[in-house]
Write a protein that holds these residues in place. Structure first.
Motif, PDB file in Angstrom:
ATOM      1  N   ALA B 202       0.828  -1.218   0.000  1.00  0.00           N
ATOM      2  CA  ALA B 202       0.000   0.000   0.000  1.00  0.00           C
ATOM      3  C   ALA B 202       0.854   1.256   0.000  1.00  0.00           C
ATOM      4  CB  ALA B 202      -0.943  -0.012   1.198  1.00  0.00           C
ATOM      5  N   SER B 203       2.025   1.197   0.618  1.00  0.00           N
ATOM      6  CA  SER B 203       2.803   2.434   0.721  1.00  0.00           C
ATOM      7  C   SER B 203       3.595   2.747  -0.543  1.00  0.00           C
ATOM      8  CB  SER B 203       3.749   2.364   1.924  1.00  0.00           C
ATOM      9  OG  SER B 203       4.492   1.165   1.863  1.00  0.00           O
ATOM     10  N   THR B 204       3.653   1.810  -1.480  1.00  0.00           N
ATOM     11  CA  THR B 204       4.376   2.083  -2.731  1.00  0.00           C
ATOM     12  C   THR B 204       3.507   1.703  -3.918  1.00  0.00           C
ATOM     13  OG1 THR B 204       5.375  -0.119  -2.576  1.00  0.00           O
ATOM     14  CG2 THR B 204       6.711   1.743  -1.816  1.00  0.00           C
ATOM     15  N   PRO B 205       2.520   2.558  -4.229  1.00  0.00           N
ATOM     16  CA  PRO B 205       1.621   2.215  -5.336  1.00  0.00           C
ATOM     17  C   PRO B 205       2.397   2.036  -6.633  1.00  0.00           C
ATOM     18  CG  PRO B 205       1.119   4.403  -4.467  1.00  0.00           C
ATOM     19  CD  PRO B 205       2.249   3.877  -3.670  1.00  0.00           C
ATOM     20  N   ILE B 206       1.995   1.050  -7.389  1.00  0.00           N
ATOM     21  CA  ILE B 206       2.691   0.755  -8.647  1.00  0.00           C
ATOM     22  C   ILE B 206       1.686   0.182  -9.627  1.00  0.00           C
ATOM     23  CG2 ILE B 206       3.323  -1.546  -7.790  1.00  0.00           C
ATOM     24  CD1 ILE B 206       5.835  -1.442  -9.463  1.00  0.00           C
ATOM     25  N   SER B 207       1.789   0.588 -10.873  1.00  0.00           N
ATOM     26  CA  SER B 207       0.985  -0.033 -11.927  1.00  0.00           C
ATOM     27  C   SER B 207       1.935  -0.882 -12.747  1.00  0.00           C
ATOM     28  CB  SER B 207       0.317   1.033 -12.794  1.00  0.00           C
ATOM     29  OG  SER B 207      -0.638   1.752 -12.062  1.00  0.00           O
ATOM     30  N   GLN B 208       1.772  -2.206 -12.674  1.00  0.00           N
ATOM     31  CA  GLN B 208       2.712  -3.101 -13.349  1.00  0.00           C
ATOM     32  C   GLN B 208       2.122  -3.659 -14.634  1.00  0.00           C
ATOM     33  OE1 GLN B 208       5.131  -5.971 -11.380  1.00  0.00           O
ATOM     34  NE2 GLN B 208       4.538  -5.302  -9.317  1.00  0.00           N
ATOM     35  N   ALA B 209       3.029  -3.943 -15.528  1.00  0.00           N
ATOM     36  CA  ALA B 209       2.641  -4.639 -16.766  1.00  0.00           C
ATOM     37  C   ALA B 209       1.611  -3.858 -17.560  1.00  0.00           C
ATOM     38  CB  ALA B 209       2.103  -6.034 -16.443  1.00  0.00           C
ATOM     39  N   VAL B 210       1.725  -2.550 -17.534  1.00  0.00           N
ATOM     40  CA  VAL B 210       0.712  -1.724 -18.191  1.00  0.00           C
ATOM     41  C   VAL B 210       0.799  -1.860 -19.697  1.00  0.00           C
ATOM     42  CG1 VAL B 210       0.662  -0.115 -16.282  1.00  0.00           C
ATOM     43  CG2 VAL B 210       2.218   0.293 -18.189  1.00  0.00           C
ATOM     44  N   ALA B 211      -0.305  -1.477 -20.336  1.00  0.00           N
ATOM     45  CA  ALA B 211      -0.338  -1.495 -21.791  1.00  0.00           C
ATOM     46  C   ALA B 211       0.646  -0.470 -22.332  1.00  0.00           C
ATOM     47  CB  ALA B 211      -1.751  -1.176 -22.277  1.00  0.00           C
ATOM     48  N   VAL B 212       1.133  -0.747 -23.519  1.00  0.00           N
ATOM     49  CA  VAL B 212       2.062   0.165 -24.182  1.00  0.00           C
ATOM     50  C   VAL B 212       1.547   0.376 -25.592  1.00  0.00           C
ATOM     51  CG1 VAL B 212       4.378   0.307 -25.157  1.00  0.00           C
ATOM     52  CG2 VAL B 212       4.070  -0.484 -22.826  1.00  0.00           C
ATOM     53  N   LEU B 213       1.419   1.608 -25.991  1.00  0.00           N
ATOM     54  CA  LEU B 213       1.011   1.879 -27.362  1.00  0.00           C
ATOM     55  C   LEU B 213       2.157   2.594 -28.066  1.00  0.00           C
ATOM     56  CD1 LEU B 213      -2.700   2.998 -26.832  1.00  0.00           C
ATOM     57  CD2 LEU B 213      -1.887   0.840 -27.727  1.00  0.00           C
ATOM     58  N   GLY B 214       2.498   2.135 -29.229  1.00  0.00           N
ATOM     59  CA  GLY B 214       3.591   2.774 -29.960  1.00  0.00           C
ATOM     60  C   GLY B 214       4.792   1.854 -30.019  1.00  0.00           C
ATOM     61  N   GLY B 215       5.340   1.738 -31.228  1.00  0.00           N
ATOM     62  CA  GLY B 215       6.477   0.846 -31.422  1.00  0.00           C
ATOM     63  C   GLY B 215       7.709   1.278 -30.657  1.00  0.00           C
ATOM     64  N   THR B 216       7.812   2.575 -30.420  1.00  0.00           N
ATOM     65  CA  THR B 216       9.022   3.066 -29.772  1.00  0.00           C
ATOM     66  C   THR B 216       9.116   2.611 -28.311  1.00  0.00           C
ATOM     67  OG1 THR B 216       9.159   4.917 -31.294  1.00  0.00           O
ATOM     68  CG2 THR B 216      10.336   5.153 -29.221  1.00  0.00           C
ATOM     69  N   PRO B 217       8.083   2.850 -27.489  1.00  0.00           N
ATOM     70  CA  PRO B 217       8.221   2.352 -26.115  1.00  0.00           C
ATOM     71  C   PRO B 217       8.190   0.827 -26.055  1.00  0.00           C
ATOM     72  CG  PRO B 217       6.096   3.456 -26.399  1.00  0.00           C
ATOM     73  CD  PRO B 217       6.880   3.689 -27.641  1.00  0.00           C
ATOM     74  N   TYR B 218       7.368   0.195 -26.879  1.00  0.00           N
ATOM     75  CA  TYR B 218       7.294  -1.264 -26.826  1.00  0.00           C
ATOM     76  C   TYR B 218       8.658  -1.876 -27.138  1.00  0.00           C
ATOM     77  CZ  TYR B 218       5.910  -6.061 -27.627  1.00  0.00           C
ATOM     78  OH  TYR B 218       5.822  -7.429 -27.559  1.00  0.00           O
ATOM     79  N   SER B 219       9.295  -1.348 -28.168  1.00  0.00           N
ATOM     80  CA  SER B 219      10.611  -1.872 -28.538  1.00  0.00           C
ATOM     81  C   SER B 219      11.603  -1.686 -27.396  1.00  0.00           C
ATOM     82  CB  SER B 219      11.158  -1.164 -29.778  1.00  0.00           C
ATOM     83  OG  SER B 219      10.321  -1.407 -30.883  1.00  0.00           O
ATOM     84  N   TYR B 220      11.519  -0.559 -26.735  1.00  0.00           N
ATOM     85  CA  TYR B 220      12.418  -0.320 -25.605  1.00  0.00           C
ATOM     86  C   TYR B 220      12.297  -1.451 -24.579  1.00  0.00           C
ATOM     87  CZ  TYR B 220      14.166   1.507 -21.188  1.00  0.00           C
ATOM     88  OH  TYR B 220      14.818   1.641 -19.992  1.00  0.00           O
ATOM     89  N   PHE B 221      11.057  -1.748 -24.171  1.00  0.00           N
ATOM     90  CA  PHE B 221      10.873  -2.755 -23.123  1.00  0.00           C
ATOM     91  C   PHE B 221      11.351  -4.134 -23.584  1.00  0.00           C
ATOM     92  CE2 PHE B 221       9.117  -0.118 -20.065  1.00  0.00           C
ATOM     93  CZ  PHE B 221       8.115   0.673 -20.580  1.00  0.00           C
ATOM     94  N   ARG B 222      11.066  -4.470 -24.828  1.00  0.00           N
ATOM     95  CA  ARG B 222      11.467  -5.798 -25.318  1.00  0.00           C
ATOM     96  C   ARG B 222      12.969  -5.893 -25.488  1.00  0.00           C
ATOM     97  NH1 ARG B 222       8.581  -9.965 -24.823  1.00  0.00           N
ATOM     98  NH2 ARG B 222       8.710 -10.797 -26.908  1.00  0.00           N
ATOM     99  N   TYR B 223      13.569  -4.814 -26.003  1.00  0.00           N
ATOM    100  CA  TYR B 223      15.022  -4.814 -26.150  1.00  0.00           C
ATOM    101  C   TYR B 223      15.689  -4.953 -24.787  1.00  0.00           C
ATOM    102  CZ  TYR B 223      14.838  -2.964 -31.019  1.00  0.00           C
ATOM    103  OH  TYR B 223      14.613  -2.755 -32.361  1.00  0.00           O
ATOM    104  N   GLU B 224      15.164  -4.225 -23.802  1.00  0.00           N
ATOM    105  CA  GLU B 224      15.820  -4.257 -22.491  1.00  0.00           C
ATOM    106  C   GLU B 224      15.715  -5.647 -21.862  1.00  0.00           C
ATOM    107  OE1 GLU B 224      17.773  -2.197 -20.954  1.00  0.00           O
ATOM    108  OE2 GLU B 224      17.575  -0.459 -22.280  1.00  0.00           O
ATOM    109  N   SER B 225      14.589  -6.314 -22.037  1.00  0.00           N
ATOM    110  CA  SER B 225      14.491  -7.695 -21.536  1.00  0.00           C
ATOM    111  C   SER B 225      15.557  -8.559 -22.192  1.00  0.00           C
ATOM    112  CB  SER B 225      13.128  -8.302 -21.866  1.00  0.00           C
ATOM    113  OG  SER B 225      12.178  -7.898 -20.936  1.00  0.00           O
TER     114      SER B 225
END
Lengths: 306, 415, 310
Positions: B202-225
């Motif tokens: 409760a003290s550290t709210p977080i939204s995990q695994a959120v949707a991503v729209l756009g090739g640029t951010p999506y590619s970032y997350f996949r590349y980093e994995s």
């Protein structure tokens, strides 16, 4: 039962916890219900989501939540809730987190997941007595993909995969009864157009433990084909015509929280929605309209007897 | 230090127990069920302080595993074959959550036609999903790999879930001597899980695994994995060096058996690779300069180590216990892509496919594979991939087919 | 090749517009590629659609990086970065904006060196469904600007694209398309096919080796709350609810409870305040107010001094 906090409209929260700026359609009945629900549940929640319109509530880097959120997959949300609940319990037991840090796990899905793909995970979660809340925003179709019919679609509705002259040939599945048959802690139907009834039920759900399931009819301007400003009327009429019974299951019994004594004809509700316009134009389809009315009449006749 | 006879499944369960896992989402499937039965028994009757929850499907099981790991506890789970594939959507999903845990896969062939016996098609189907993979050759390796997998996946530079793979039947139900480390030794090697900032509270709210729209951010997350998975190569090396120091056993990314002066190599993963070791010893006796390269780490595939080990070698017999329909063996494709465009790499890779559905690969077959590989090197050309199968086997199948297609000749039976 | 991009909002018929134009080019014998691109499939949210047309096989694919013609059906999108209306526009690009402001105003405001033409913005009507036909007007205008589509072809394209819809809808689209076509008469043919990209002189892509970042940074997680409030969904609005304080009875906030977006909050003096940054103009509040104290006015008629919100 405890005294409700919400006896009159003025008892409802006046500030809203869920953030603005989400890309749901203007006039979304699902978001309306969710706002009201979140106001009562509060931010000590982790919403576990299955694929549907509300998946877009949180698109990186935007989130309307003060609490937490986890997107899983279309059929998976109750299992995600299980994992989170179990892990929090483990951490509490081990003293790794304090009681104040505990979160209520809340599954949020559309009817696509609740009535269909998510059924196995939901059934299993209830069977295990999982301590969680389940909210289904029911817009009677696969909304996020363009309103194809789902198992929640009512008879004769026009959807993008039921465009024939008689609309959808199937009938709306009775999810309330399916859930209730599992004997969970609580099941309730709600609608954003009846905020007091909704708030009382959410308050009740909040105070209970175990599986608590809420089914919220969500008028959908985009999918049901009407101007957004009609959402309020359509919501009210869903209740007043008896098409959407407001009821709860608790301790083995089903109780109706609002019984429309002078039920308006179902037509009043149907004719406002483009998805039923083929029942009125170019000619009235008396057979289907009568059928819909009869089914509603039969339902309420049984309620009266019971 | 206790050395006991344990099955592969038993060794996996011991690994989880020693790793002091908190949470075990479970679902039974042959041939892994003994793992969760062991753990369940220890929890119920021997005070193992973990929680086991049986979900109603593997899809839900993996979801619960990832969600619990994303909440901040150490998680263990196990599956096989059809179960692994039923969960496939969630394998990709939870890997993308960057919440680490260990999944034991007991390799079993895939339907259709359905079988209970082992091969590597199931684990190969998961090679792109983002989970790391460690493959075991014996029961000791199973136990060791579970511990290594937790260190590896939980490392802040990696933070990915890990599959520890063992062959059904040949390891899962086969007992071998296994040294069970002491809890103290394990505690020195494997610290408690630190979820860092990926947790729910409760003290550290977080939204995990959120949707991503756009090739640029999506590619970032996949590349980093992917970069994290690549980083796991160096992290694995560090960890296994420590492992050797603590426990005395080598768990290097590649097992290189008699490779230094080898001209020819077998290339194989899993428990049948020990048969290749056996074949190497026999072939060396008759004068061959031959060795075995066995990757323990398959995802990421240790490219640098592989090129170093293969430099200057003449030919490699690549033995795949998997079959990509219309393409061939996965190891063969992957090795080829690693070696091509680099200097001093073996010019000949010969592809052999066998072991499907538990089919044995005899030592004679290894000898013959070595011969074929040497011939290919001499001719400068690899033959087409060989699906290992004998005359006798074909006759056996023909007899079965005769029965399957038998006409009903009893009197009175309708056609 | 003609490279044309339409920008609009969900519900304004951008997909139809791109298809009308695409079909028109096709009927004139060209190779065509047309497609819409959604941001999120929502009424009011920015979408764009594009059309490529050429006398030879089209090998290009995907978004149009350097448009010859950019059509903006809703001028409120120009200031929305996510709508990307100016992406790739050069001094060779023609921009056609549906607006009530002058072309010169836009040139200055955008510091744009290409040509700007305007279509008169549809007058705000009580029935917001009128906005559905903006796309048709734009398609008709685009057809005239390209110069090689004649009127009968355009009419045929409208019919082809709208087969199966009620005849009133088809007629309305036709009317609007021809309106656009006529309005652009004096600019007929001014949009020309651009040349293909040269491989001798090209802008070198600024490739980098993506730096490795640990999962504490690179996991797809949001470590903040309420960041959605940075999204000005108020820009979707075409009708604006306004509270008439004289008639507002502070009835215990039925409007506030009923607002689907939570855009009505109650201030310290117990007055409901509408958050115009985020109000999408669904007008639910107008419908539910028991005293009928909330009025709907067209957005472009909003008062210049707005009610302040908290």
């Amino acid at each position: 039962m405890n005294e409700t906090l919400f006896r009159r409209i003025k008892d409802l929260p006046s500030t809203h916890l869920l953030g603005t700026g989400v890309p749901t359609c203007a006039g979304c009945g699902g978001l309306q219900a969710l706002h009201q629900i979140y106001d009562v549940f509060g931010e000590k929640t982790v919403f576990v989501n299955a694929a549907g319109c509300m998946t877009l509530l949180s698109v990186y880097p935007f989130t309307p939540f003060r609490g937490s959120w986890l997107y899983t997959a279309m059929g998976a949300a109750p299992a995600g809730a299980q994992g989170i609940r179990d892990a929090l319990d483990i951490q509490l037991q081990k003293g790794q987190i304090k009681k104040e840090d505990d979160l209520q796990t809340v599954v949020l899905t559309g009817d696509g997941s609740a009535y269909g793909m998510g059924m196995s995970a939901t059934s299993s979660a209830i069977e295990r007595g999982l301590d969680f809340v389940y909210i289904c925003y029911d817009n009677e179709g696969y909304g996020n993909t363009g309103q194809q019919f789902s198992e929640a679609t009512p008879h004769a509705a026009r959807t993008s995969t039921s465009k024939g002259p008689q609309g959808y040939p199937g009938y709306k599945k009775d999810l309330f009864s399916i859930w209730a048959a599992h004997k969970p802690s609580y099941v309730a139907t709600v609608i954003g157009a009846e905020p007091l009834d909704l708030a009382r039920k959410i308050e009740k759900a909040k105070e209970k433990q175990g599986p608590r399931l809420i089914l919220a009819l969500s008028p959908c301007p985009t999918g049901w084909n009407y101007d957004p400003k009609e959402s309020a009327n359509i919501g009210r009429l869903a209740v007043k015509t008896g098409i959407w019974p407001l009821k709860e299951y608790e301790d083995g019994k089903v109780v109706h929280t609002k019984i429309p004594h002078k039920r308006l004809p179902v037509e009043e509700y149907l004719k406002l929605q483009g998805r039923f316009s083929h029942l009125f134009e170019p000619v009235r389809n008396e057979e289907i309209l009568n059928g819909i009315q009869e089914r509603v009449d039969t339902y309420w006749a049984e309620v009266d007897e019971g | 230090m206790t050395r006991k006879l344990l099955t592969g499944n038993g060794a996996a369960a011991w690994g989880a127990r020693l790793a002091q896992v908190d949470y075990i989402p479970a679902f039974p499937i042959t041939p892994q069920t003994e793992i969760i039965e062991n753990l369940g028994n220890w929890i119920d009757n021997e005070g193992m302080p973990a929680r086991m929850t049986t979900l109603e499907s593997e899809h839900s099981m993996i979801t619960a595993a990832g969600a619990a790991a994303a909440t901040g506890v150490r998680v263990f789970s196990a599956t096989s074959s059809q179960g692994l594939l039923y969960a496939m959507e969630m394998l990709y999903t939870v890997a993308g959550w960057r919440a680490p845990f260990v999944l034991t896969n007991v390799s079993r062939g895939l339907a259709a036609p359905i079988t209970l016996e082992p091969d590597h098609n199931d684990i190969m189907a998961a090679r792109d999903c983002g989970f790391l993979q460690i493959h075991c050759a014996d029961c000791q390796e199973v136990l060791d790999s579970v511990l290594i997998a937790y260190r590896l996946g939980e490392d802040e530079r990696v933070r990915l879930p890990v599959i520890v793979n063992l062959d059904g039947f040949y390891l899962s139900f086969t007992r071998e001597p296994v040294e069970i480390p002491t809890p103290e030794a394990v505690a020195r090697f494997l610290p408690p899980y630190d979820p860092e900032n990926i947790r729910f509270s409760a003290s550290t709210p977080i939204s995990q695994a959120v949707a991503v729209l756009g090739g640029t951010p999506y590619s970032y997350f996949r590349y980093e994995s992917h970069l994290a998975a690549q980083k796991a190569q160096e992290v694995y090396d560090e960890i296994t060096t420590e492992f050797t120091e603590e426990f005395g056993r080598s768990r290097e990314a590649l097992e290189s058996y008699r490779t230094d002066d080898a001209e020819y190599l077998f290339f194989q993963i899993g428990s049948f690779a020990t048969k290749a070791r056996e074949a190497v010893d026999r072939l060396r006796e008759s004068g061959w300069a031959i060795g075995l390269i066995r990757p323990r780490l398959f995802r990421p595939l240790p490219e640098k180590h592989l090129r170093k080990a293969l430099a200057g070698k003449k030919g490699v017999a690549v033995i795949d216990q998997n079959l990509a329909a219309g393409r061939g063996g996965v190891l063969h494709s992957e090795l080829g892509s690693i070696l091509f465009s680099h200097a001093n790499m073996p010019g000949i890779l010969v592809s052999f496919i066998g072991g499907l559905g538990g089919r044995d690969i005899s030592t004679e077959e290894y000898f013959e594979m070595a011969m074929v590989t040497r011939e290919a090197v001499n001719e400068g050309q690899a033959p087409p991939p060989r699906l290992l199968y004998t005359e006798t086997e074909l006759r056996e199948v023909e007899k079965l087919q005769a029965i399957a297609n038998m006409e009903r000749i009893e009197l009175g039976a309708k056609p | 090749m003609y490279r044309i991009r339409f920008h609009g909002r969900g519900g304004q018929g951008m997909k139809t517009a791109s298809r009308i134009l695409g079909t028109a080019f096709f009927l004139e014998g060209l190779e065509v590629q047309d497609a819409p691109r959604y941001g999120a499939e929502r009424r009011g949210a920015p979408i764009f659609a594009y059309v490529r047309a050429s006398h030879s096989l089209i090998n290009e694919r995907g978004i149009i990086r350097v448009p010859d013609l950019v059509i903006i059906a809703d001028d409120s999108l120009v200031t929305v970065p996510a709508a990307g209306v100016l992406a790739g526009a050069s001094n060779q690009t023609f921009m056609l904006i549906s607006t009530s402001e002058k072309a010169t105003t836009w040139s200055h405001r955008l510091n744009f060196t290409g040509s700007i033409l305007t279509l008169p913005a549809p007058v705000e009507v009580e029935d917001r469904m009128e906005l559905r036909f903006v796309g048709a007007t734009c398609a008709g205008a685009a057809a005239r600007l390209c110069g090689i589509i004649n009127q009968t072809t355009l009419e045929q394209a409208v019919h082809d694209e709208l087969t199966g819809l009620p005849s009133t809808v088809v007629e309305k689209n036709l009317e609007k398309a021809l309106e656009g076509y006529t309005l652009m008469a004096e600019h007929e043919g001014c949009v020309k096919e651009a040349a293909m990209l040269s491989s001798e002189q090209y802008e070198i892509p600024e490739w980098i080796n993506l730096p490795f970042e640990e999962a504490s940074i690179s996991a797809p997680a949001i470590h903040s709350s309420l960041t959605s409030e940075l999204m000005p969904t108020g820009l979707w609005r075409t009708m604006r609810p306004v509270i008439d304080r004289e008639h507002c009875k502070k009835c215990w906030w039925i409007c506030s409870t009923s607002c689907p977006d939570g855009a009505i909050n109650i201030d310290a003096d117990n007055n409901p305040q509408i958050d115009y940054e985020h109000c999408k103009g669904c007008l639910t509040c107008v419908t539910v107010c028991p005293s009928h104290a909330i009025l709907a006015i067209p957005e472009h008629k909003k008062p210049t001094t707005e009610e302040t919100d908290s």
